[in-house]
Design a protein around this motif. Structure first.
Motif, mmCIF file in Angstrom:
data_model
loop_
_atom_site.group_PDB
_atom_site.id
_atom_site.type_symbol
_atom_site.label_atom_id
_atom_site.label_comp_id
_atom_site.label_asym_id
_atom_site.label_seq_id
_atom_site.Cartn_x
_atom_site.Cartn_y
_atom_site.Cartn_z
ATOM 1 N N ASN A 2 2.450 -3.203 -6.314
ATOM 2 C CA ASN A 2 2.702 -3.666 -4.951
ATOM 3 C C ASN A 2 1.426 -4.230 -4.330
ATOM 4 N N TRP A 3 1.618 -5.010 -3.300
ATOM 5 C CA TRP A 3 0.498 -5.726 -2.707
ATOM 6 C C TRP A 3 -0.507 -4.774 -2.076
ATOM 7 N N ASP A 4 -0.074 -3.616 -1.589
ATOM 8 C CA ASP A 4 -1.013 -2.655 -1.005
ATOM 9 C C ASP A 4 -2.066 -2.225 -2.022
ATOM 10 N N GLN A 5 -1.660 -2.060 -3.277
ATOM 11 C CA GLN A 5 -2.618 -1.701 -4.327
ATOM 12 C C GLN A 5 -3.603 -2.840 -4.573
ATOM 13 N N LYS A 7 -4.444 -5.200 -2.415
ATOM 14 C CA LYS A 7 -5.309 -5.305 -1.231
ATOM 15 C C LYS A 7 -6.364 -4.199 -1.234
ATOM 16 N N GLY A 8 -5.954 -2.990 -1.573
ATOM 17 C CA GLY A 8 -6.872 -1.867 -1.572
ATOM 18 C C GLY A 8 -7.964 -1.967 -2.625
#
Length: 71
Positions: A2-5, A7-8
């Motif tokens: 997912n994009w959160d990973q 981005k993080g």
């Protein structure tokens, strides 16, 4: 992935971004700082493609992301 990973872990992923879209500069990637919509905009700008094409390329790239990218 997912994009959160993504981005993080943006600093680790920038090499993968540059491998896919070589026209993007380090400054571009610093400005984007993991924001998906801004990355799509930079792809549009540097490659002269429509928003839909940039989103299509980004989605395909995102599907290829694996945990090994963050090690």
């Amino acid at each position: 992935m997912n994009w959160d990973q993504i981005k993080g872990n943006w600093k680790q992923v920038t090499g993968k971004v540059k491998a896919q879209w070589g026209k993007l500069t380090d400054d571009d990637l610093d400005v984007v700082a993991g924001h998906r919509d801004q990355l799509a905009g930079k792809i549009q700008e540097r490659y002269g493609v429509a928003k839909e094409e940039a989103e299509k390329q980004l989605s395909a790239w995102e599907r290829k992301a694996t945990d090994s990218w963050f090690k």
